[in-house]
Every structure is written in structure tokens, then in C-alpha cells.
Write an enzyme that holds these catalytic residues in place. Structure first.
Site, mmCIF file in Angstrom:
data_model
loop_
_atom_site.group_PDB
_atom_site.id
_atom_site.type_symbol
_atom_site.label_atom_id
_atom_site.label_comp_id
_atom_site.label_asym_id
_atom_site.label_seq_id
_atom_site.Cartn_x
_atom_site.Cartn_y
_atom_site.Cartn_z
ATOM 1 N N SER A 20 0.966 -1.173 0.184
ATOM 2 C CA SER A 20 -0.057 0.079 -0.001
ATOM 3 C C SER A 20 1.108 1.343 -0.073
ATOM 4 O O SER A 20 1.711 1.328 0.831
ATOM 5 C CB SER A 20 -0.897 -0.073 1.114
ATOM 6 O OG SER A 20 -1.440 1.222 1.309
ATOM 7 N N SER A 22 -0.448 4.010 0.933
ATOM 8 C CA SER A 22 -1.208 5.040 1.802
ATOM 9 C C SER A 22 -0.115 5.532 2.906
ATOM 10 O O SER A 22 -0.356 6.684 3.341
ATOM 11 C CB SER A 22 -2.457 4.537 2.359
ATOM 12 O OG SER A 22 -3.290 4.267 1.266
ATOM 13 N N THR A 65 -8.779 -1.103 2.808
ATOM 14 C CA THR A 65 -8.581 -1.596 1.532
ATOM 15 C C THR A 65 -9.071 -3.296 1.280
ATOM 16 O O THR A 65 -9.808 -3.699 2.075
ATOM 17 C CB THR A 65 -7.142 -1.241 1.128
ATOM 18 O OG1 THR A 65 -7.117 -1.429 -0.276
ATOM 19 C CG2 THR A 65 -6.170 -2.063 1.851
ATOM 20 N N LYS A 69 -13.947 -3.498 2.138
ATOM 21 C CA LYS A 69 -14.527 -2.415 2.356
ATOM 22 C C LYS A 69 -15.937 -2.676 2.653
ATOM 23 O O LYS A 69 -16.722 -1.809 3.085
ATOM 24 C CB LYS A 69 -14.442 -1.737 0.908
ATOM 25 C CG LYS A 69 -12.870 -0.925 0.683
ATOM 26 C CD LYS A 69 -12.901 -0.094 -0.591
ATOM 27 C CE LYS A 69 -11.538 0.233 -0.742
ATOM 28 N NZ LYS A 69 -11.431 0.914 -2.195
ATOM 29 N N ASP A 105 -13.706 6.903 -1.979
ATOM 30 C CA ASP A 105 -13.420 6.425 -3.394
ATOM 31 C C ASP A 105 -14.113 7.310 -4.523
ATOM 32 O O ASP A 105 -13.340 7.640 -5.340
ATOM 33 C CB ASP A 105 -13.599 4.977 -3.531
ATOM 34 C CG ASP A 105 -12.470 4.212 -2.965
ATOM 35 O OD1 ASP A 105 -11.475 4.667 -2.664
ATOM 36 O OD2 ASP A 105 -12.699 3.080 -2.659
ATOM 37 N N ALA A 129 -17.184 -4.242 -12.730
ATOM 38 C CA ALA A 129 -18.375 -4.188 -11.800
ATOM 39 C C ALA A 129 -18.267 -4.540 -10.236
ATOM 40 O O ALA A 129 -19.188 -4.870 -9.571
ATOM 41 C CB ALA A 129 -19.773 -4.818 -12.423
ATOM 42 N N GLY A 130 -16.849 -4.318 -9.861
ATOM 43 C CA GLY A 130 -16.623 -4.678 -8.408
ATOM 44 C C GLY A 130 -16.790 -3.609 -7.635
ATOM 45 O O GLY A 130 -17.551 -2.526 -8.151
ATOM 46 N N GLY A 131 -16.104 -3.458 -6.531
ATOM 47 C CA GLY A 131 -16.313 -2.361 -5.602
ATOM 48 C C GLY A 131 -15.899 -1.207 -5.866
ATOM 49 O O GLY A 131 -16.706 0.184 -5.852
ATOM 50 N N ALA A 132 -14.843 -0.984 -6.877
ATOM 51 C CA ALA A 132 -14.248 0.398 -7.021
ATOM 52 C C ALA A 132 -15.212 0.768 -8.303
ATOM 53 O O ALA A 132 -15.661 1.978 -8.351
ATOM 54 C CB ALA A 132 -12.852 -0.034 -7.959
#
Ligand code: NAP
Length: 280
Positions: A20, A22, A65, A69, A105, A129-132
Site C-alpha cells: 500500500s 497510503s 482496502t 470495504k 473513493d 462491476a466490482g467495488g471500485a
């Protein structure tokens, strides 16, 4: 009772989380704002009990992450309307009882795209079509874009497009469908850590008038974003989305402005350096 005495504690939690970016980005912000805080990365395998542990240890805020989520959204004591609709929380803030959750996001994606193009009333194609993809679709719809979803698994794609009231095109017929897309956002995991992976659309798909963003920022240039760049499209980096979703997290945790301060440039620089170092 245990509590941090000198610095506020923050962390990103995930599985895996080793790579990550972050920690470097958030630490650069704390330094630029002169906020006494520490930001760590934790591998988590039991979200429910690990959240209780981090609460007990005095953590003030968490970035969430992959793959937590959705679960974080369910476990939070309260969530905002966006997280509720996206069904995912990427940000948690400590409350007396537990954690409250929001989703930043969609803010990151919308900010990144809006810096390049006015998204309202534009035709936007979301690949994935996922979380993002759900977060990006929520942001674009909210800003007034006409959204179309395209996904490999039609069932999953249709579920998302029904939920957000958008069009759906199966990925395998996308090339045959003539549509004037102004904005294309690549939200699949194709190309992650693999600059050579073939893009999920052919090179001829790209038109110079398109604004294109690939959510994948490591490698810095994917086969998808390279093809868009070579076709003359305006290319927005997935790194910008990461930057802006992080800045939105910090604003919420610290309850002070971050976007319009020099801290944002410090965060961007830290990210650029980390990605360049990874790809060298
Ligand atoms: P996810 O929920 O696991 O969804 C993965 C998506 O990729 C699904 O739509 C899946 O399609 C598709 N996919 C996977 N392999 C494929 C293939 N070979 N061909 C076509 N489609 C394929 O993941 P996510 O959480 O949405 O994350 C997606 C990507 O966005 C990840 O790479 C993540 O690192 C990145 N991301 C970036 C940011 C940022 O700030 N820049 C933020 C969040 C996520 P099926 O439904 O057909 O399986």
C-alpha cells in the site's frame, strides 16, 4: 486502559496490504500540516475482532482496502449515504462505541476526472462491476453523467447497472457497439502489477476526444492507459484518484482543510516518488 499519549494513530488495514502507498502519502500530509500523527499498515485477517483491537489501542481513523470495504460498511456503527449506496466503506473514524464509516473513493474518482473534463451530461463508460466500479459509478451519476457499465460477468454487471439505473453492455460485445463515449474508466483489476497484460479493449476502441482513466496506478502506465495515450486521449492517472480519496479521508479525520493546502502537493510528490521507485 491503553491510549496513545504523544501522537494520533491512523492505519490502513487490508489483506494484502504490504504494498500500500497510503503510509507514504498520509505521512507526507501529516508532516506538511505539522500534525503529530503516525500512520501504519496492518495486515488483518479477522476484521470484526481486529477492529475492536484497533479501537481499544486508541486508533483515531482507518483506511480500509481490499477485501474489507464491504464488510467494514456492515460492521460500522453508522455510515453516510454514499457508503450506504455503494455498499462499501473505505474510511472509518473512531466513535465512543466503535467506528463510523464513509466512502471517499467516489470523491477521489470524481475529483480526478473533473480536473480534466466537465463530467455532467457526458457519456461515461465504466469497465468493471466490482467495488471500485460501484464507487466510480456513484460519483459519475451524482455529477450528472450518463453511465454505461460493461463487465465480463454479465450477471454482476447487470446487478450494478440495475442498482444505479444505467445501461449495461457485456464486455465481449463492447467492440461491436457503436457509442460515443466521452469518458472511459477502467475499474477492473486487469493490468495490476503487470504492465504487459493485454488491455480489455482493443487499441481501435480509443478516440482522441475521450477522457480515459485507469484506476490501476502500479505500474504507472498500463497497457490500457498507454493505448489511450497513444490514441491521443486525455489520460487521467489512477494515482490522482488515490491522492484525492486520501485527502478526503484526512479532511474527515482531522476536521480541517487539506485539498486547498500545500499538503496536497506534498502527498502527490510522495506518491510519485514511491511509484517511480517501484517501477525502476
Ligand atoms: P473487485 O471488486 O475484485 O472487481 C474486479 C473487477 O475486475 C470485476 O469487474 C471483474 O470482472 C474484473 N476482472 C477481473 N479480471 C478480469 C479479466 N481477466 N477480464 C475482464 N474483467 C476482469 O476489485 P475492485 O475493488 O473493484 O478493484 C478493481 C481495481 O481498482 C483494482 O486493481 C484496484 O487496485 C483498483 N482500485 C484503485 C483505486 C484508486 O484509488 N486508484 C481505488 C480502488 C480500487 P468479473 O465480475 O467478470 O469477475
Amino acid at each position: 486502559m491503553i491510549r496513545p499519549e504523544q501522537k494520533k494513530l491512523f492505519a490502513v488495514i487490508g489483506n494484502p496490504v504490504r504494498h500500500s502507498l497510503s503510509p507514504v502519502m498520509m505521512s507526507a500530509c501529516f508532516k506538511a500540516l505539522n500534525v503529530p500523527a503516525l500512520y501504519a499498515a496492518f495486515y488483518v485477517d479477522e476484521l470484526d475482532s481486529d477492529l475492536k483491537l484497533l479501537h481499544k489501542a486508541g486508533f483515531s481513523g482507518l483506511s480500509v482496502t481490499i477485501p474489507y470495504k464491504e464488510m467494514a460498511c456492515r460492521l460500522a456503527e453508522q455510515i453516510d449515504a454514499a457508503a450506504q449506496e455503494i455498499r462499501a466503506a473505505n474510511t472509518l473514524r473512531r466513535t465512543n462505541l466503535g467506528w463510523e464509516g464513509v466512502n471517499t473513493d467516489w470523491i477521489g474518482a470524481l475529483r480526478a476526472l473533473s480536473a480534466a473534463v466537465d463530467v455532467s451530461a457526458r457519456n461515461a463508460l465504466i469497465l468493471g462491476a466490482g467495488g471500485a466500479a460501484r464507487a466510480v459509478a456513484y460519483g459519475l451519476k451524482r455529477a450528472g453523467a450518463n453511465v454505461t457499465i460493461s463487465n465480463r460477468c454479465s450477471e454482476r454487471g447487470k446487478v450494478l447497472s440495475r442498482q444505479i439505473k444505467s445501461n449495461f453492455i457485456p464486455l465481449n460485445v463492447l467492440a461491436k457497439v457503436v457509442r460515443g463515449f466521452d469518458i472511459v474508466v477502467q475499474c477492473t483489476s486487469v493490468g495490476l502489477e503487470d504492465a504487459g497484460a493485454s488491455p480489455i479493449v482493443s487499441d481501435s476502441f480509443f478516440k482522441p476526444e475521450m477522457t480515459v482513466m485507469d484506476l490501476i496506478y502500479s505500474p504507472r502506465w498500463t497497457a490500457f492507459s498507454r493505448a489511450a495515450r497513444d490514441a491521443g486521449c486525455t489520460v487521467v492517472s489512477g494515482l490522482d484518484m488515490l491522492l484525492y480519496q486520501g485527502a478526503a479521508q484526512l479532511q474527515w479525520w482531522l476536521e480541517r482543510p487539506v485539498f486547498e493546502t500545500p499538503a496536497i502537493e506534498a502527498m502527490r510528490q510522495a506518491l510519485e516518488e514511491a511509484v517511480n521507485e517501484k517501477s525502476s
